[in-house]
Design an enzyme around this catalytic site. Structure first.
Site, mmCIF file in Angstrom:
data_model
loop_
_atom_site.group_PDB
_atom_site.id
_atom_site.type_symbol
_atom_site.label_atom_id
_atom_site.label_comp_id
_atom_site.label_asym_id
_atom_site.label_seq_id
_atom_site.Cartn_x
_atom_site.Cartn_y
_atom_site.Cartn_z
ATOM 1 N N ASP A 121 8.285 95.205 -2.186
ATOM 2 C CA ASP A 121 9.570 95.820 -1.818
ATOM 3 C C ASP A 121 10.505 94.677 -1.444
ATOM 4 O O ASP A 121 10.068 93.531 -1.258
ATOM 5 C CB ASP A 121 9.370 96.771 -0.617
ATOM 6 C CG ASP A 121 10.673 97.417 -0.176
ATOM 7 O OD1 ASP A 121 11.506 97.766 -1.035
ATOM 8 O OD2 ASP A 121 10.892 97.557 1.053
ATOM 9 N N SER A 122 11.772 95.005 -1.267
ATOM 10 C CA SER A 122 12.716 93.987 -0.809
ATOM 11 C C SER A 122 12.428 93.586 0.636
ATOM 12 O O SER A 122 12.907 92.561 1.091
ATOM 13 C CB SER A 122 14.136 94.535 -0.918
ATOM 14 O OG SER A 122 14.237 95.744 -0.198
ATOM 15 N N TYR A 141 18.350 94.682 -1.750
ATOM 16 C CA TYR A 141 18.511 94.843 -3.185
ATOM 17 C C TYR A 141 19.606 95.890 -3.474
ATOM 18 O O TYR A 141 20.219 95.888 -4.531
ATOM 19 C CB TYR A 141 17.214 95.371 -3.828
ATOM 20 C CG TYR A 141 16.101 94.359 -4.045
ATOM 21 C CD1 TYR A 141 16.086 93.106 -3.435
ATOM 22 C CD2 TYR A 141 15.034 94.682 -4.898
ATOM 23 C CE1 TYR A 141 15.046 92.215 -3.661
ATOM 24 C CE2 TYR A 141 14.002 93.792 -5.130
ATOM 25 C CZ TYR A 141 13.998 92.562 -4.517
ATOM 26 O OH TYR A 141 12.967 91.687 -4.757
ATOM 27 N N CYS A 187 9.828 100.133 -4.115
ATOM 28 C CA CYS A 187 11.249 100.034 -3.791
ATOM 29 C C CYS A 187 11.978 100.921 -4.788
ATOM 30 O O CYS A 187 11.831 100.734 -6.004
ATOM 31 C CB CYS A 187 11.686 98.580 -3.943
ATOM 32 S SG CYS A 187 13.466 98.334 -3.847
ATOM 33 N N GLU A 218 14.707 97.773 9.099
ATOM 34 C CA GLU A 218 14.204 96.396 9.235
ATOM 35 C C GLU A 218 14.251 95.956 10.704
ATOM 36 O O GLU A 218 13.427 95.178 11.163
ATOM 37 C CB GLU A 218 15.029 95.423 8.376
ATOM 38 C CG GLU A 218 14.819 95.558 6.880
ATOM 39 C CD GLU A 218 13.496 94.978 6.366
ATOM 40 O OE1 GLU A 218 13.048 93.935 6.877
ATOM 41 O OE2 GLU A 218 12.906 95.582 5.450
ATOM 42 N N CYS A 268 14.587 105.964 -0.657
ATOM 43 C CA CYS A 268 14.556 104.548 -0.305
ATOM 44 C C CYS A 268 13.328 104.395 0.572
ATOM 45 O O CYS A 268 13.148 105.165 1.532
ATOM 46 C CB CYS A 268 15.817 104.144 0.461
ATOM 47 S SG CYS A 268 15.706 102.457 1.131
ATOM 48 N N HIS A 284 12.536 102.420 2.792
ATOM 49 C CA HIS A 284 12.774 102.105 4.202
ATOM 50 C C HIS A 284 12.970 103.383 5.044
ATOM 51 O O HIS A 284 12.695 103.373 6.240
ATOM 52 C CB HIS A 284 14.039 101.250 4.360
ATOM 53 C CG HIS A 284 13.833 99.797 4.067
ATOM 54 N ND1 HIS A 284 13.673 99.306 2.794
ATOM 55 C CD2 HIS A 284 13.760 98.724 4.894
ATOM 56 C CE1 HIS A 284 13.522 97.993 2.844
ATOM 57 N NE2 HIS A 284 13.567 97.609 4.103
HETATM 58 N N1 DGL Z 1 13.460 99.738 0.152
HETATM 59 C C1 DGL Z 1 14.389 99.644 -0.913
HETATM 60 C C2 DGL Z 1 14.468 100.942 -1.672
HETATM 61 O O1 DGL Z 1 13.521 101.699 -1.662
HETATM 62 C C3 DGL Z 1 15.774 99.178 -0.692
HETATM 63 C C4 DGL Z 1 16.240 98.369 0.406
HETATM 64 C C5 DGL Z 1 17.258 97.343 -0.064
HETATM 65 O O2 DGL Z 1 18.446 97.653 -0.178
HETATM 66 O O3 DGL Z 1 16.794 96.242 -0.331
HETATM 67 O O4 DGL Z 1 15.449 101.219 -2.320
#
Ligand code: DGL
Length: 274
Positions: A13-14, A45, A76, A156, A188, A190
């Site tokens: 993941d990012s 990302y 991600c 985060e 997402c 996160h």
């Molecule tokens: N966790 C990432 C997702 O599922 C995105 C977070 C980011 O913007 O890097 O889209």
């Protein structure tokens, strides 16, 4: 020589959001080893162009395959939405993304309202991957998408159950009538970390869901078909990151008892096609 089945599964993941996917993978595949890569040096990302996200995702896949791993899970949504289709034909090993499983989660939870609200990064919303996924799977479902980029930073930061996170969620969701939806899909990886704050905002009869469990089932099925399921007696998780990570104890408690620290990898550059 180590057979493919004995190799770990790579997950990236990012940042830390993909740990929500790793958790589901470990529950469904308790005899597998995993290597997790958090590309925190290049986070987020979700604000980047498709070309940039594709090149980041390609370098993460190359890095993980060089460990080696037997398969890579793109944990991600942004990278899955913007890069999975392009990357799959480039690699011999299986790659899995999280959008299709998010769609399955939405379908399983939307009930009679046949309407879902998908929350993601700006890039995921722009890609329309969820709109296309629902249109393919169940064209009668009404889908509304909203981008909620600030939530990535709050996750985060470890503000999972926090009044500021709650107000940001209220602000993002203020443009829609929440009662119109059967389910809110967290598009997402996160966002599931912020579930306690989401639950304070959503009406009780609106389900909060995400695709991690469906994804884990898909990985299990596919590796089973390939006869590549692991049988590790003492499964390990290796946590890697592209820059330093300050560990949030709440994230690791009860999740990764044998993996206490992220190891920083100096650079993904130098890896083939990075
Ligand atoms: N966790 C990432 C997702 O599922 C995105 C977070 C980011 O913007 O890097 O889209």
């Amino acid at each position: 020589m180590v057979g493919l089945a004995q190799l770990p599964i790579g997950v990236f993941d990012s940042g830390l959001g993909g740990l929500t996917v790793l958790k589901a993978l470990r529950e469904s595949l308790p005899r597998e080893d995993f290597v997790y890569l958090g590309d925190v040096a290049r986070l987020p990302y979700g604000s980047k162009s498709q070309a940039v996200v594709q090149s980041y995702a390609r370098s993460c896949v190359n890095f993980l395959l060089a460990q080696p791993v037997k398969a890579v899970v793109i944990a991600c949504n942004t990278a899955s939405a913007m890069a999975l289709e392009t990357l799959v034909p480039e690699f011999e090993r299986p790659l899995f993304g999280v959008v299709e499983s998010g769609v399955l989660a939405g379908l399983s939870q939307c009930g009679n309202k046949r309407s879902v609200l998908v929350l993601g990064t700006e890039a995921t919303v722009r890609s329309e991957a969820y709109l296309k996924g629902f249109a393919r799977a169940a064209p009668d479902i009404k889908v509304v998408q909203l981008s909620c980029p600030l939530l990535v930073a709050l996750a985060e930061e470890g503000w999972f159950d926090h009044s500021v996170t709650e107000s940001v969620i209220r602000h993002y969701l203020s443009s829609v009538d929440l009662n119109a939806f059967g389910a809110v899909v967290l598009g997402c990886t996160h966002f599931p970390l912020l579930a306690p704050s989401f639950h304070r905002v959503l009406p009780p009869d609106v389900s909060l869901t995400h695709g991690a469990r469906f994804l884990a089932e898909q990985v299990q099925r596919e590796l089973g078909l390939r006869k590549e399921l692991g049988a590790s007696e003492n499964p390990k998780v290796k946590l890697l990151a592209t820059d330093r990570i300050q560990l949030k104890p709440a994230l690791l408690e009860g999740w990764f008892s044998n993996a206490s620290e992220f190891q920083v990898v100096s650079s993904l550059a130098g890896v083939a096609n990075a």
